[in-house]
Scaffold this motif. Structure first.
Motif, mmCIF file in Angstrom:
data_model
loop_
_atom_site.group_PDB
_atom_site.id
_atom_site.type_symbol
_atom_site.label_atom_id
_atom_site.label_comp_id
_atom_site.label_asym_id
_atom_site.label_seq_id
_atom_site.Cartn_x
_atom_site.Cartn_y
_atom_site.Cartn_z
ATOM 1 N N THR A 190 44.379 37.299 46.831
ATOM 2 C CA THR A 190 44.898 38.695 45.965
ATOM 3 C C THR A 190 45.189 40.016 47.251
ATOM 4 O O THR A 190 45.934 40.470 46.357
ATOM 5 C CB THR A 190 43.304 39.338 45.373
ATOM 6 O OG1 THR A 190 42.586 39.793 45.843
ATOM 7 C CG2 THR A 190 42.618 37.938 44.344
ATOM 8 N N ARG A 227 46.100 32.521 39.968
ATOM 9 C CA ARG A 227 47.398 32.964 39.547
ATOM 10 C C ARG A 227 47.247 34.698 39.768
ATOM 11 O O ARG A 227 46.381 34.869 38.289
ATOM 12 C CB ARG A 227 48.396 32.886 38.618
ATOM 13 C CG ARG A 227 49.404 32.216 39.093
ATOM 14 C CD ARG A 227 51.213 31.922 38.458
ATOM 15 N NE ARG A 227 50.437 31.427 36.790
ATOM 16 C CZ ARG A 227 50.054 30.183 36.824
ATOM 17 N NH1 ARG A 227 50.704 28.620 37.370
ATOM 18 N NH2 ARG A 227 50.223 29.513 35.722
ATOM 19 N N THR A 228 47.141 35.886 40.510
ATOM 20 C CA THR A 228 46.912 36.898 40.284
ATOM 21 C C THR A 228 47.887 38.060 40.566
ATOM 22 O O THR A 228 48.470 37.727 41.548
ATOM 23 C CB THR A 228 46.374 37.935 41.501
ATOM 24 O OG1 THR A 228 46.540 36.946 43.078
ATOM 25 C CG2 THR A 228 44.156 36.426 41.585
ATOM 26 N N ALA A 229 47.931 38.891 39.587
ATOM 27 C CA ALA A 229 48.960 40.496 39.358
ATOM 28 C C ALA A 229 48.628 41.429 40.361
ATOM 29 O O ALA A 229 47.553 41.904 40.760
ATOM 30 C CB ALA A 229 49.448 41.010 37.829
ATOM 31 N N GLU A 282 47.935 24.822 37.073
ATOM 32 C CA GLU A 282 47.250 25.947 36.718
ATOM 33 C C GLU A 282 46.173 26.269 37.775
ATOM 34 O O GLU A 282 44.700 25.810 37.677
ATOM 35 C CB GLU A 282 45.989 24.422 35.760
ATOM 36 C CG GLU A 282 47.115 24.138 34.641
ATOM 37 C CD GLU A 282 45.848 22.806 33.917
ATOM 38 O OE1 GLU A 282 45.674 23.098 32.853
ATOM 39 O OE2 GLU A 282 46.361 22.193 34.535
ATOM 40 N N ALA A 320 45.859 28.471 31.845
ATOM 41 C CA ALA A 320 46.063 28.861 33.416
ATOM 42 C C ALA A 320 45.157 29.924 33.939
ATOM 43 O O ALA A 320 44.169 30.711 32.544
ATOM 44 C CB ALA A 320 47.729 28.794 33.539
ATOM 45 N N ASP A 340 44.704 32.683 35.029
ATOM 46 C CA ASP A 340 45.851 33.880 35.204
ATOM 47 C C ASP A 340 44.831 35.245 35.332
ATOM 48 O O ASP A 340 44.328 35.328 34.643
ATOM 49 C CB ASP A 340 47.135 34.310 33.996
ATOM 50 C CG ASP A 340 48.409 32.969 35.074
ATOM 51 O OD1 ASP A 340 47.705 32.570 35.587
ATOM 52 O OD2 ASP A 340 48.888 33.158 33.646
ATOM 53 N N SER A 364 43.848 31.339 46.026
ATOM 54 C CA SER A 364 44.831 32.094 45.943
ATOM 55 C C SER A 364 44.156 33.387 46.195
ATOM 56 O O SER A 364 43.313 33.777 46.192
ATOM 57 C CB SER A 364 45.457 32.039 44.537
ATOM 58 O OG SER A 364 46.252 33.484 44.543
ATOM 59 N N GLN A 416 40.781 37.742 33.518
ATOM 60 C CA GLN A 416 40.984 36.560 32.963
ATOM 61 C C GLN A 416 42.460 36.828 31.865
ATOM 62 O O GLN A 416 41.694 37.318 31.253
ATOM 63 C CB GLN A 416 40.598 35.490 32.760
ATOM 64 C CG GLN A 416 41.092 34.465 32.784
ATOM 65 C CD GLN A 416 40.413 33.127 32.581
ATOM 66 O OE1 GLN A 416 39.141 33.364 32.449
ATOM 67 N NE2 GLN A 416 40.734 31.967 32.010
#
Length: 516
Positions: free
Chosen positions: A467, A12-14, A9, A506, A508, A465, A501
């Motif tokens: 980016t 997380r990023t694209a 959890e 999670a 993400d 995290s 988001q």
């Protein structure tokens, strides 16, 4: 209370590969206008890119200065900021016309220059730096009127006594909360440029419009954005009263009612040094907050580095200024609402480490100073958190990001090595069955980092995290109409970039979207 499980959890990023992200902004253009070669070398050395830099300087400097600039140019080129080995000469004669011609020739996305307020302590050199910076602001404002294109302008104060090396800081800090959700659920982003506010507006279909230039002649490139219980956005800034050597500043404000509609008229709140215009040049950017009843409170650092306070009455009229006599304060102010609905001001001390707290015993009580706050922030890091009565900052001795809550004996660490500047965030975000706080900050590479922890319990664990997304201003964090988190940044080419988001358990985030 358990911590959020980092394995399942976490954030997380694209994000495209870093080299692809850099390539997207490889055509970025920066115009650097410095009063002398020494300052030009410092400012160029702090450019993190990507983007080409054109430097202008009226002073050729000595051999040592030219050598320092050449080294800075070589290092900048290696970082993705190609620059000539020497600045181009800038003649003081016909300065306004020359600067405007250069703007049309370079067509910069961003301008970096010196301090418009340097005249106070710098003698003849300070007067020239101030004159040059003001001419740059005027030229950018005229260029924007002619092209309709915003040019984000950064006025820098060079500190030659900084340790371990000479460094600069912004004269007008970028706003921390610059994206807000309106009463209809749509998000609007506001950022300042010389003589205008740039606005981007989310449409009913989720698509964005902008950038839109909202003219405010004479507006200095700083902005404070406040949202009250009514949901309306209040914009506050400083505006020059006139051109030339006799200028002073006034506090101005406007109200955004409905999303996307014209901004309300700009109203003037007189400078606390109204009777002494020369002193009025040297006030700081306003800090503001609404109390539990919706009254807007405004705080200002005056030219003696003490503080002034005023508030907006129910009928829209402003009170007079109250002088808060006490310890001298720096530029770093954080105005916040405390759990009982009142407001307090926290200011980093100017002459030694620490923070002073200003509070009062009731809505009409006298302001009192408290120097026992266990908060020791690094310059440029003090910020109000979304929780009532909470501060975020970087600890002065180590640079470690911390959070301190009203009444706590000491701060809690936020486990974010490498974070610079100020940290922002929102709370109450559902993640894996827990309500969490989502943070965003700029890291030492100038890219956006996203963190999260369980609401009210940073000591249980904070997970971050990267980016890889470059940003020129502190990232903004806001909840959209569906409650999802939206992160907004300003790219090196001056474009709004947002990620939202993805629905699910999670935290993400979708791929970044570039607007404009």
């Amino acid at each position: 209370m358990r911590a959020v499980d980092r394995r399942t959890e976490g954030v997380r990023t694209a994000e495209p590969p870093p080299d692809r992200a850099a390539q997207a902004h490889a055509g970025t253009r920066v115009l650097l206008v410095a009063p002398h070669v020494r300052a030009a070398a410092v400012l160029l050395g702090e450019e993190r890119g990507p983007g080409a830099v054109t430097a202008l300087c009226p002073d050729a400097g000595g051999a040592e200065d030219r050598s320092a600039y050449a080294r800075a140019a070589a290092e900048a080129t290696r970082r993705g900021c190609p620059a000539d080995a020497a600045p181009r000469p800038l003649r003081p004669e016909g300065l306004a016309d020359t600067l405007l011609r250069e703007l049309y020739a370079v067509r910069p996305d961003r301008v970096v220059t010196g301090d418009p307020h340097a005249v106070r302590d710098g003698g003849a050199a300070g007067a020239w730096e101030s004159e040059l910076a003001l001419a740059v602001l005027d030229a950018v404002e005229e260029y924007q009127r002619g092209t309709g294109t915003p040019v984000f302008t950064d006025c820098r104060v060079v500190d030659h006594d900084a340790w371990p090396a000479v460094a600069s800081r912004p004269r007008y800090p970028a706003p921390l909360r610059w994206a807000v959700r309106g009463t209809d659920g749509r998000v609007t982003a506001y950022l300042p440029v010389p003589g205008a506010v740039v606005r981007w507006t989310e449409g009913a279909d989720g698509r964005w419009g902008g950038p839109e230039l909202l003219p405010v002649p004479g507006l200095l490139p700083g902005l404070t954005v406040v949202q009250g219980p009514d949901g309306y956005a209040r914009l506050l800034g400083l505006r020059r009263t006139s051109a030339g050597a006799d200028w002073s500043t006034e506090v101005v404000g406007a109200l955004q009612y409905q999303t996307g509609r014209p901004l309300g008229p700009w109203h003037v709140k007189n400078n606390p040094h109204r009777s002494e215009p020369e002193r009025g040049k040297f006030i700081g950017m306003p800090a503001a907050v609404c109390d539990g009843a919706g009254t807007l409170h405004l705080f200002l650092r005056n030219d003696l580095h003490t503080l002034n306070h005023c508030y907006e009455r129910e009928n829209g009229a402003w009170s007079g200024w109250t002088l808060l006599r006490g310890t001298r304060a720096s530029e770093d102010l954080a105005a916040l609402r405390v759990p009982d609905g009142g407001v307090e001001l926290y200011a980093r001390l100017r002459d030694h480490a620490g923070t002073v707290r200003w509070h009062r015993g009731g809505p009409d009580g006298a302001w009192a100073e408290d120097r026992r706050v266990p908060v020791h922030p690094a310059p440029g890091s003090l910020a109000a958190a979304p929780e009532a009565g909470a501060l975020r900052y970087r600890y002065a001795e180590t640079g470690e990001p911390c959070e301190w809550r009203w009444g706590a004996q000491g701060p809690a660490g936020l486990n974010a090595p490498g974070v610079t500047g100020r940290i922002t965030g929102v709370q109450g975000v559902p993640v894996g069955g827990w309500n969490c706080t989502v943070l965003a900050a700029e890291d030492e590479r100038g890219t956006c980092a996203i963190g999260t922890y369980v609401d009210g319990a940073p000591e249980s664990g904070v997970w971050w995290s990267p980016t890889g997304r470059r940003t020129l201003v502190p990232p903004a964090v806001v909840r959209d109409r569906t409650g999802r988190v939206m992160i907004a940044t300003l790219s090196p080419s001056g474009r709004l970039e947002v990620t939202r988001q993805i629905p699910g358990q999670a935290l993400d985030f979708a791929a970044w979207e570039t607007i404009g």
